[in-house]
Design a protein around this motif. Structure first.
Motif, PDB file in Angstrom:
ATOM      1  N   MET A 186       0.781  -1.104  -0.018  1.00 51.46           N
ATOM      2  CA  MET A 186      -0.015  -0.011   0.395  1.00 51.46           C
ATOM      3  C   MET A 186       0.643   1.152   0.070  1.00 51.46           C
ATOM      4  O   MET A 186       0.476   2.447  -0.316  1.00 51.46           O
ATOM      5  CB  MET A 186      -1.195   0.272   1.012  1.00 51.46           C
ATOM      6  CG  MET A 186      -1.984  -0.975   1.388  1.00 51.46           C
ATOM      7  SD  MET A 186      -3.514  -0.550   0.096  1.00 51.46           S
ATOM      8  CE  MET A 186      -4.949   0.540   1.315  1.00 51.46           C
ATOM      9  N   ARG A 192       1.460   6.841  -1.044  1.00 52.99           N
ATOM     10  CA  ARG A 192       0.239   6.980  -0.892  1.00 52.99           C
ATOM     11  C   ARG A 192      -0.003   8.238  -0.830  1.00 52.99           C
ATOM     12  O   ARG A 192      -1.125   7.808  -1.656  1.00 52.99           O
ATOM     13  CB  ARG A 192      -0.068   5.979   0.298  1.00 52.99           C
ATOM     14  CG  ARG A 192      -1.449   6.049  -0.110  1.00 52.99           C
ATOM     15  CD  ARG A 192      -1.776   4.772   0.721  1.00 52.99           C
ATOM     16  NE  ARG A 192      -1.358   4.509   2.050  1.00 52.99           N
ATOM     17  CZ  ARG A 192      -2.358   3.810   3.016  1.00 52.99           C
ATOM     18  NH1 ARG A 192      -3.308   3.197   2.927  1.00 52.99           N
ATOM     19  NH2 ARG A 192      -1.636   4.215   3.811  1.00 52.99           N
ATOM     20  N   ILE A 243      -1.340   1.261  -7.576  1.00 53.93           N
ATOM     21  CA  ILE A 243       0.135   1.338  -6.416  1.00 53.93           C
ATOM     22  C   ILE A 243       1.530   0.766  -7.343  1.00 53.93           C
ATOM     23  O   ILE A 243       2.209   1.799  -6.786  1.00 53.93           O
ATOM     24  CB  ILE A 243      -1.375   1.173  -5.117  1.00 53.93           C
ATOM     25  CG1 ILE A 243       0.610   1.780  -3.579  1.00 53.93           C
ATOM     26  CG2 ILE A 243      -0.360  -0.359  -4.733  1.00 53.93           C
ATOM     27  CD1 ILE A 243       0.512   3.146  -3.572  1.00 53.93           C
ATOM     28  N   VAL A 276      -6.722  -3.450  -1.187  1.00 54.51           N
ATOM     29  CA  VAL A 276      -6.638  -2.099  -0.065  1.00 54.51           C
ATOM     30  C   VAL A 276      -6.367  -2.624   0.803  1.00 54.51           C
ATOM     31  O   VAL A 276      -6.190  -1.838   1.681  1.00 54.51           O
ATOM     32  CB  VAL A 276      -7.221  -1.357  -1.595  1.00 54.51           C
ATOM     33  CG1 VAL A 276      -6.296  -0.836  -2.332  1.00 54.51           C
ATOM     34  CG2 VAL A 276      -8.143  -1.691  -1.676  1.00 54.51           C
ATOM     35  N   TYR A 282      -3.397   1.175   6.660  1.00 54.45           N
ATOM     36  CA  TYR A 282      -1.880  -0.192   6.467  1.00 54.45           C
ATOM     37  C   TYR A 282      -1.542   0.267   5.640  1.00 54.45           C
ATOM     38  O   TYR A 282      -1.523   2.080   5.225  1.00 54.45           O
ATOM     39  CB  TYR A 282      -2.854  -1.041   5.601  1.00 54.45           C
ATOM     40  CG  TYR A 282      -3.475  -2.313   6.097  1.00 54.45           C
ATOM     41  CD1 TYR A 282      -3.199  -2.830   7.517  1.00 54.45           C
ATOM     42  CD2 TYR A 282      -5.046  -2.493   6.170  1.00 54.45           C
ATOM     43  CE1 TYR A 282      -3.238  -3.949   8.338  1.00 54.45           C
ATOM     44  CE2 TYR A 282      -5.661  -3.421   6.832  1.00 54.45           C
ATOM     45  CZ  TYR A 282      -4.870  -4.173   7.635  1.00 54.45           C
ATOM     46  OH  TYR A 282      -5.765  -4.921   8.595  1.00 54.45           O
TER      47      TYR A 282
END
Ligand SMILES: [Zn+2]
Ligand SMILES: [Zn+2]
Length: 441
Positions: A186, A192, A243, A276, A282
């Motif tokens: 993640m 992110r 991602i 996800v 996370y």
């Protein structure tokens, strides 16, 4: 009194009757044994916490916190609230919807990983609560077993936990060929946000094709669109950015090492860049174990990931963390799909029967002697005939019946009958526990 309406268990809850309750305890025992080999020790935290812990830890925008928590105001405080007085935030309590936040809170509160210490490895088992629409594989009260490791960000911690989870599933009897292990990263606070922005922009481009829920949560939680089951959304998300194309160098390196270690341990995984998980906390590694058949859409039996920012969210110093949880009820459904049934509880080793009423007190004493020596012992409590006592012994699954008759008792002896072979031997009453040991072990 008379015809009172019968009261049933609340919707979304269920009773674990004795055969299953015994299995649930054994299930926990297997977890304690398997996880213990990897250094995980049990911890028990309260089943309710301050609501604020879940709001800060899990995230206000998650379904779990915004829609599914059972939240209460304790009695005295409710009067305060109704009188219009301000309420302290610690008066608002919620039943735990998951186990991680409470364990991390306990680690911070008791300073279980002082700076420079080895990581702390903890496991828990118990009920969690979510106000969801009840359906197969989805309960409002359900049992989870989980682990949390705090104080280390090494990829070997992630890989070790995943290996351990797969080992547990194998030891409780879920066929390895019926499971899929999905793996993803993640990213972190550095990589992110940019990815999240990319997904949001992508959703904006496809706004017209999205369901109402995905449109509504696009601003607060765009990644949740990956979990949407609406066919239109699934079609859109199949082409969404991944991602794994946006990870920073550190996250990419971490993810690669996790995969190399899983390879070294011969654990098979499938990379799933759309995995996800529903919770905000996370970072980096996330994983999920699904069973291929038997559970329909609720096919995840366990999953977890890394949460390197969570300790700070609940007021601790920066502490890396990783954990997973597995659903007991889902595991049972997966096992049942393979033909598993609960074994009946064996409730009786020896049944003490009396030939007539005159020896009932002596029988009562003998039952206690057997129990004190560690045997499951039972007698009749309803004045049954000898024949009916034998029927009862049979029903209870007693391997042996000790028969008290006036003639034998006069010499301090009882007959011990083997219910399998129907052979009988005479034993001294005081020696009955020893005779049972010889016969049953
Ligand atoms: Zn990163
Ligand atoms: Zn949707």
């Amino acid at each position: 009194m008379g015809s009172a309406r019968s009261i049933k268990a609340p919707e979304g809850t269920r009773d674990l009757l004795p055969d299953e309750a015994a299995y649930w305890r054994n299930f926990q025992k297997v977890a304690i044994e398997v996880f213990g080999r990897y250094g995980y020790q049990p911890i028990d935290t309260p089943i309710f916490e301050q609501t604020d812990l879940f709001v800060r830890g899990i995230g206000e925008a998650t379904d779990v916190v915004s829609k599914e928590m059972y939240t209460a105001i304790s009695g005295g405080n409710l009067r305060q609230l109704l009188a219009g007085e301000p309420l302290r935030t610690n008066a608002r309590l919620s039943l735990r919807p998951e186990g991680t936040a409470g364990v991390v809170r306990a680690v911070v509160q008791h300073d279980l990983v002082p700076q420079g210490a080895a990581p702390v490895k903890l496991m828990y088992a118990g009920p969690m609560f979510r106000a969801e629409r009840a359906q197969k594989g989805r309960q409002r009260q359900f049992n989870q077993i989980g682990v949390e490791c705090l104080g280390a960000d090494a990829p070997s911690i992630d890989a070790e936990a995943i290996v351990m989870l797969m080992r547990f599933f194998a030891e409780i009897g879920i066929r390895p060929s019926s499971m899929r292990l999905l793996l993803n990263s993640m990213g972190c606070e550095n990589c992110r946000p940019a990815y999240r922005g990319k997904v949001r922009a992508f959703l904006d481009e496809h706004n017209g094709e999205l369901c109402e829920t995905c449109r509504a949560r696009k601003e607060t939680n765009p990644l949740r669109a990956f979990d949407c089951k609406e066919p239109g959304c699934a079609e859109v998300m199949a082409h969404a950015p991944h991602i794994t194309d946006y990870l920073c160098d550190d996250c990419r390196e971490h993810y690669n090492l996790v995969k190399e270690l899983l390879d070294a341990a011969h654990v098979f995984y499938e990379e799933d860049p759309t995995l996800v998980r529903g919770l905000d906390y996370y970072t980096r590694t996330v994983f999920e174990v699904q069973v291929i058949d038997g559970l329909g859409s609720q096919n995840a039996i366990g999953g977890g990931g890394r949460y390197d920012k969570l300790a700070e969210e609940v007021g601790g110093r920066p502490t890396a963390g990783l954990g997973f949880a597995l659903g007991y009820e889902r595991c049972v459904l997966a096992l049942q799909a393979q033909g598993f049934e609960f074994a009946p509880v064996q409730s009786c080793d020896v049944f003490v029967a009396c030939v007539d009423e005159s020896l009932r007190h002596e029988a009562f004493g003998l039952v206690q002697l057997c129990r004190d020596s560690g045997f499951k012992a039972e007698m009749d409590h309803q004045g049954r005939s000898l024949k009916s006592q034998f029927k009862l012994a049979d029903k209870l699954g007693a391997a042996r019946v000790a028969i008290l008759g006036p003639d034998e008792w006069a010499t301090g002896q009882v007959k011990l009958r083997d219910m399998g072979t129907h052979t009988e031997i005479l034993v001294s009453a005081s020696d009955l526990p020893n005779a049972l040991s010889r016969a049953l072990l």
